[in-house]
Design a protein around this motif. Structure first.
Motif, PDB file in Angstrom:
ATOM      1  N   GLY A 138       0.788  -1.229   0.000  1.00  0.00           N
ATOM      2  CA  GLY A 138       0.000   0.000   0.000  1.00  0.00           C
ATOM      3  C   GLY A 138       0.819   1.276   0.000  1.00  0.00           C
ATOM      4  N   ASP A 139       2.151   1.174   0.205  1.00  0.00           N
ATOM      5  CA  ASP A 139       3.000   2.362   0.168  1.00  0.00           C
ATOM      6  C   ASP A 139       3.065   2.940  -1.239  1.00  0.00           C
ATOM      7  OD1 ASP A 139       3.609   2.038   2.825  1.00  0.00           O
ATOM      8  OD2 ASP A 139       5.691   1.430   2.498  1.00  0.00           O
ATOM      9  N   VAL A 140       3.095   4.260  -1.335  1.00  0.00           N
ATOM     10  CA  VAL A 140       3.288   4.921  -2.626  1.00  0.00           C
ATOM     11  C   VAL A 140       4.744   4.731  -3.036  1.00  0.00           C
ATOM     12  CG1 VAL A 140       3.297   7.143  -3.815  1.00  0.00           C
ATOM     13  CG2 VAL A 140       1.481   6.615  -2.176  1.00  0.00           C
ATOM     14  N   VAL A 141       4.986   4.264  -4.265  1.00  0.00           N
ATOM     15  CA  VAL A 141       6.358   4.042  -4.729  1.00  0.00           C
ATOM     16  C   VAL A 141       6.784   5.052  -5.789  1.00  0.00           C
ATOM     17  CG1 VAL A 141       6.384   1.592  -4.179  1.00  0.00           C
ATOM     18  CG2 VAL A 141       5.622   2.322  -6.426  1.00  0.00           C
ATOM     19  N   ALA A 142       5.825   5.733  -6.418  1.00  0.00           N
ATOM     20  CA  ALA A 142       6.180   6.679  -7.464  1.00  0.00           C
ATOM     21  C   ALA A 142       4.981   7.533  -7.825  1.00  0.00           C
ATOM     22  CB  ALA A 142       6.658   5.936  -8.712  1.00  0.00           C
ATOM     23  N   GLU A 143       5.263   8.611  -8.523  1.00  0.00           N
ATOM     24  CA  GLU A 143       4.223   9.393  -9.154  1.00  0.00           C
ATOM     25  C   GLU A 143       4.389   9.226 -10.649  1.00  0.00           C
ATOM     26  OE1 GLU A 143       4.316  13.405  -7.798  1.00  0.00           O
ATOM     27  OE2 GLU A 143       3.711  12.864  -5.770  1.00  0.00           O
ATOM     28  N   CYS A 144       3.299   9.273 -11.363  1.00  0.00           N
ATOM     29  CA  CYS A 144       3.311   9.039 -12.796  1.00  0.00           C
ATOM     30  C   CYS A 144       3.392  10.365 -13.537  1.00  0.00           C
ATOM     31  CB  CYS A 144       2.035   8.281 -13.181  1.00  0.00           C
ATOM     32  SG  CYS A 144       2.048   7.697 -14.862  1.00  0.00           S
ATOM     33  N   GLY A 145       4.212  10.422 -14.560  1.00  0.00           N
ATOM     34  CA  GLY A 145       4.340  11.653 -15.326  1.00  0.00           C
ATOM     35  C   GLY A 145       4.687  11.377 -16.772  1.00  0.00           C
ATOM     36  N   ASN A 146       4.671  12.433 -17.553  1.00  0.00           N
ATOM     37  CA  ASN A 146       4.961  12.334 -18.977  1.00  0.00           C
ATOM     38  C   ASN A 146       5.989  13.404 -19.323  1.00  0.00           C
ATOM     39  OD1 ASN A 146       4.802  11.595 -21.637  1.00  0.00           O
ATOM     40  ND2 ASN A 146       2.964  12.744 -22.080  1.00  0.00           N
ATOM     41  N   THR A 147       7.254  13.010 -19.407  1.00  0.00           N
ATOM     42  CA  THR A 147       8.315  13.940 -19.761  1.00  0.00           C
ATOM     43  C   THR A 147       9.156  13.325 -20.867  1.00  0.00           C
ATOM     44  OG1 THR A 147       9.837  13.025 -18.129  1.00  0.00           O
ATOM     45  CG2 THR A 147       8.458  14.864 -17.413  1.00  0.00           C
ATOM     46  N   GLY A 148       9.927  14.143 -21.510  1.00  0.00           N
ATOM     47  CA  GLY A 148      10.812  13.639 -22.559  1.00  0.00           C
ATOM     48  C   GLY A 148      10.047  13.155 -23.774  1.00  0.00           C
ATOM     49  N   ASN A 149      10.595  12.164 -24.441  1.00  0.00           N
ATOM     50  CA  ASN A 149      10.034  11.650 -25.687  1.00  0.00           C
ATOM     51  C   ASN A 149       9.148  10.441 -25.402  1.00  0.00           C
ATOM     52  OD1 ASN A 149       9.565  11.341 -28.411  1.00  0.00           O
ATOM     53  ND2 ASN A 149      11.428  10.166 -28.758  1.00  0.00           N
ATOM     54  N   SER A 150       8.001  10.656 -24.759  1.00  0.00           N
ATOM     55  CA  SER A 150       7.076   9.564 -24.466  1.00  0.00           C
ATOM     56  C   SER A 150       5.682   9.937 -24.959  1.00  0.00           C
ATOM     57  CB  SER A 150       7.048   9.245 -22.969  1.00  0.00           C
ATOM     58  OG  SER A 150       6.600  10.358 -22.233  1.00  0.00           O
ATOM     59  N   THR A 151       4.893   8.938 -25.256  1.00  0.00           N
ATOM     60  CA  THR A 151       3.560   9.179 -25.804  1.00  0.00           C
ATOM     61  C   THR A 151       2.477   9.235 -24.739  1.00  0.00           C
ATOM     62  OG1 THR A 151       3.236   6.817 -26.161  1.00  0.00           O
ATOM     63  CG2 THR A 151       4.148   8.087 -27.998  1.00  0.00           C
ATOM     64  N   GLU A 152       2.777   8.751 -23.528  1.00  0.00           N
ATOM     65  CA  GLU A 152       1.792   8.764 -22.457  1.00  0.00           C
ATOM     66  C   GLU A 152       2.503   8.687 -21.114  1.00  0.00           C
ATOM     67  OE1 GLU A 152       0.121   4.409 -22.028  1.00  0.00           O
ATOM     68  OE2 GLU A 152       0.232   4.976 -24.135  1.00  0.00           O
ATOM     69  N   PRO A 153       1.843   9.102 -20.031  1.00  0.00           N
ATOM     70  CA  PRO A 153       2.456   8.996 -18.708  1.00  0.00           C
ATOM     71  C   PRO A 153       2.785   7.543 -18.367  1.00  0.00           C
ATOM     72  CG  PRO A 153       0.501  10.363 -18.633  1.00  0.00           C
ATOM     73  CD  PRO A 153       0.531   9.714 -19.984  1.00  0.00           C
ATOM     74  N   HIS A 154       3.906   7.333 -17.693  1.00  0.00           N
ATOM     75  CA  HIS A 154       4.315   5.979 -17.348  1.00  0.00           C
ATOM     76  C   HIS A 154       5.313   5.999 -16.191  1.00  0.00           C
ATOM     77  CE1 HIS A 154       7.388   7.428 -20.123  1.00  0.00           C
ATOM     78  NE2 HIS A 154       8.212   6.565 -19.554  1.00  0.00           N
ATOM     79  N   VAL A 155       5.503   4.841 -15.579  1.00  0.00           N
ATOM     80  CA  VAL A 155       6.447   4.685 -14.476  1.00  0.00           C
ATOM     81  C   VAL A 155       7.363   3.514 -14.793  1.00  0.00           C
ATOM     82  CG1 VAL A 155       6.671   4.050 -12.043  1.00  0.00           C
ATOM     83  CG2 VAL A 155       4.827   5.574 -12.758  1.00  0.00           C
ATOM     84  N   HIS A 156       8.658   3.694 -14.556  1.00  0.00           N
ATOM     85  CA  HIS A 156       9.616   2.593 -14.660  1.00  0.00           C
ATOM     86  C   HIS A 156       9.865   2.093 -13.241  1.00  0.00           C
ATOM     87  CE1 HIS A 156      10.946   3.257 -18.873  1.00  0.00           C
ATOM     88  NE2 HIS A 156      10.434   4.447 -18.610  1.00  0.00           N
ATOM     89  N   LEU A 157       9.830   0.798 -13.057  1.00  0.00           N
ATOM     90  CA  LEU A 157      10.001   0.218 -11.727  1.00  0.00           C
ATOM     91  C   LEU A 157      11.001  -0.925 -11.792  1.00  0.00           C
ATOM     92  CD1 LEU A 157       8.939  -0.121  -8.754  1.00  0.00           C
ATOM     93  CD2 LEU A 157       7.385  -1.824  -9.707  1.00  0.00           C
ATOM     94  N   GLN A 158      11.967  -0.899 -10.876  1.00  0.00           N
ATOM     95  CA  GLN A 158      12.926  -1.994 -10.764  1.00  0.00           C
ATOM     96  C   GLN A 158      13.025  -2.350  -9.288  1.00  0.00           C
ATOM     97  OE1 GLN A 158      16.835  -1.094 -12.246  1.00  0.00           O
ATOM     98  NE2 GLN A 158      17.609  -3.134 -11.815  1.00  0.00           N
TER      99      GLN A 158
END
Length: 54
Positions: A4-24
């Motif tokens: 239930g912890d928040v791990v990220a906020e989603c955004g759209n920056t750079g050369n992307s077509t839609e907001p997304h999150v990278h997770l490792q």
């Protein structure tokens, strides 16, 4: 981290077509010795185009 912890906020920056999150997820801080940790959302792994809702 806990369920239930928040791990990220989603955004759209750079050369992307839609907001997304990278997770490792790793099992330790030492990247040279770290192993990947299987991560699922609601028991499944999202596919391209899937929307994961909190």
């Amino acid at each position: 981290m806990r369920l239930g912890d928040v791990v990220a906020e989603c955004g759209n920056t750079g050369n992307s077509t839609e907001p997304h999150v990278h997770l490792q997820a790793l099992d330790r801080v030492d990247i040279a010795r770290a192993e990947a940790v299987e991560t699922t959302f609601g028991g499944t792994l999202p596919r391209n185009g899937d929307i994961v809702r909190a």
